[in-house]
Scaffold this motif. Structure first.
Motif, PDB file in Angstrom:
ATOM      1  N   ASP A  50       0.869  -1.174   0.000  1.00  0.00           N
ATOM      2  CA  ASP A  50       0.000   0.000   0.000  1.00  0.00           C
ATOM      3  C   ASP A  50       0.902   1.219   0.000  1.00  0.00           C
ATOM      4  O   ASP A  50       1.457   1.600   1.029  1.00  0.00           O
ATOM      5  N   LEU A  51       1.086   1.809  -1.167  1.00  0.00           N
ATOM      6  CA  LEU A  51       1.990   2.950  -1.310  1.00  0.00           C
ATOM      7  C   LEU A  51       1.446   4.219  -0.661  1.00  0.00           C
ATOM      8  O   LEU A  51       2.154   5.220  -0.610  1.00  0.00           O
ATOM      9  N   HIS A  52       0.218   4.159  -0.170  1.00  0.00           N
ATOM     10  CA  HIS A  52      -0.340   5.295   0.562  1.00  0.00           C
ATOM     11  C   HIS A  52       0.194   5.350   1.992  1.00  0.00           C
ATOM     12  O   HIS A  52      -0.011   6.338   2.687  1.00  0.00           O
ATOM     13  N   THR A  53       0.849   4.298   2.450  1.00  0.00           N
ATOM     14  CA  THR A  53       1.315   4.222   3.842  1.00  0.00           C
ATOM     15  C   THR A  53       2.828   4.391   3.916  1.00  0.00           C
ATOM     16  O   THR A  53       3.555   4.008   2.982  1.00  0.00           O
ATOM     17  N   PRO A  54       3.332   4.926   5.010  1.00  0.00           N
ATOM     18  CA  PRO A  54       4.788   5.047   5.176  1.00  0.00           C
ATOM     19  C   PRO A  54       5.511   3.703   5.086  1.00  0.00           C
ATOM     20  O   PRO A  54       6.595   3.621   4.506  1.00  0.00           O
ATOM     21  N   ARG A  61      10.950   1.958  -1.539  1.00  0.00           N
ATOM     22  CA  ARG A  61      12.280   2.590  -1.660  1.00  0.00           C
ATOM     23  C   ARG A  61      13.385   1.535  -1.605  1.00  0.00           C
ATOM     24  O   ARG A  61      14.354   1.600  -2.369  1.00  0.00           O
ATOM     25  N   ARG A  62      13.247   0.574  -0.691  1.00  0.00           N
ATOM     26  CA  ARG A  62      14.272  -0.470  -0.558  1.00  0.00           C
ATOM     27  C   ARG A  62      14.320  -1.362  -1.796  1.00  0.00           C
ATOM     28  O   ARG A  62      15.401  -1.728  -2.260  1.00  0.00           O
ATOM     29  N   LEU A  63      13.162  -1.726  -2.342  1.00  0.00           N
ATOM     30  CA  LEU A  63      13.147  -2.508  -3.579  1.00  0.00           C
ATOM     31  C   LEU A  63      13.763  -1.724  -4.740  1.00  0.00           C
ATOM     32  O   LEU A  63      14.530  -2.274  -5.534  1.00  0.00           O
ATOM     33  N   SER A  64      13.440  -0.452  -4.835  1.00  0.00           N
ATOM     34  CA  SER A  64      13.941   0.388  -5.931  1.00  0.00           C
ATOM     35  C   SER A  64      15.447   0.596  -5.850  1.00  0.00           C
ATOM     36  O   SER A  64      16.107   0.805  -6.868  1.00  0.00           O
ATOM     37  N   GLU A  80       5.572  11.610  -6.583  1.00  0.00           N
ATOM     38  CA  GLU A  80       6.137  12.722  -5.818  1.00  0.00           C
ATOM     39  C   GLU A  80       5.336  12.979  -4.543  1.00  0.00           C
ATOM     40  O   GLU A  80       5.914  13.289  -3.495  1.00  0.00           O
ATOM     41  N   GLN A  81       4.024  12.857  -4.609  1.00  0.00           N
ATOM     42  CA  GLN A  81       3.190  13.026  -3.406  1.00  0.00           C
ATOM     43  C   GLN A  81       3.554  12.019  -2.332  1.00  0.00           C
ATOM     44  O   GLN A  81       3.428  12.296  -1.143  1.00  0.00           O
ATOM     45  N   TRP A  82       3.991  10.846  -2.728  1.00  0.00           N
ATOM     46  CA  TRP A  82       4.374   9.795  -1.783  1.00  0.00           C
ATOM     47  C   TRP A  82       5.844   9.865  -1.389  1.00  0.00           C
ATOM     48  O   TRP A  82       6.330   9.010  -0.656  1.00  0.00           O
ATOM     49  N   GLY A  83       6.574  10.855  -1.908  1.00  0.00           N
ATOM     50  CA  GLY A  83       8.008  10.931  -1.637  1.00  0.00           C
ATOM     51  C   GLY A  83       8.793   9.874  -2.385  1.00  0.00           C
ATOM     52  O   GLY A  83       9.873   9.459  -1.963  1.00  0.00           O
ATOM     53  N   LEU A  84       8.269   9.441  -3.542  1.00  0.00           N
ATOM     54  CA  LEU A  84       8.878   8.368  -4.327  1.00  0.00           C
ATOM     55  C   LEU A  84       9.221   8.817  -5.745  1.00  0.00           C
ATOM     56  O   LEU A  84       9.324   7.994  -6.658  1.00  0.00           O
TER      57      LEU A  84
END
Length: 191
Positions: A50-54, A61-64, A80-84
């Motif tokens: 769930d990319l809406h959650t921290p 981020r870790r997978l990327s 960008e809204q998710w800091g991703l």
């Protein structure tokens, strides 16, 4: 795009919302599984986040951080809204290639609009060029524009990886469904 990269040998991890991809519930079923999912889900290992959650964002981020390519198809600005966004994902990983697939691209007057293959087929003029000359615009009987965009994105990703090999730098690849199908119609549209 990701299925084609998988066809070429890439290890593909598909991130799905906890509800699962809608393709898992679409169309004709064979042996208990929708046929369309067998096509688009090929060559992929799926995980739910769930990319809406921290927590989901942190796992992403870790997978990327270990990925060569990230392929996404959200409306512009969602990552960008998710800091991703690319700035965040490429920090410490400058060779990352981010392939962004949307109906209309990341910029321009229609960028914020949702888009999918049928819209691309209509707006590109393909539907007008297809069918009987005195009949209505006619759509293809399969998701042609989506497939063309996927092939365009896979090709662009491999070109970006080649550029990364030469420069050490990754990049953002912006693929629009409408522009992808337009690229096939150059001659008839120009005429």
């Amino acid at each position: 795009a990701a299925a084609v990269l998988g066809d070429l040998g890439a290890e593909v991890i598909k991130i799905e919302h906890p509800r699962g991809d809608s393709s898992r519930r679409y169309g004709a079923v064979r042996d208990g599984t929708p046929v369309w999912w067998k096509v688009v889900g090929r060559n992929k290992r799926s995980v739910t986040l769930d990319l809406h959650t921290p927590e989901g964002q942190d796992i992403f981020r870790r997978l990327s951080a270990d990925a060569d390519v990230v392929v996404e198809n959200f409306r512009p600005g969602t990552l960008e809204q998710w800091g991703l966004g690319y700035e965040e994902l490429s920090e410490g990983h400058p060779g990352l290639v981010l392939v962004r697939m949307t109906g209309f691209g990341q910029s321009g007057p229609y960028a914020s609009r949702p888009g999918f293959g049928t819209i691309g087929e209509a707006m590109s003029g393909l539907a007008h060029l297809t069918g009987a000359p005195d009949g209505p615009p006619t759509l293809p009987s399969f998701p042609l524009a989506d497939a063309v965009a996927g092939l365009s994105a896979a090709f662009a990703a491999t070109a970006a990886l080649r550029a990364r090999d030469a420069t050490g730098q990754g990049q953002v690849v912006d693929v629009s469904i409408v522009e992808s199908i337009l690229s096939l119609l150059g001659g008839p549209l120009a005429a």
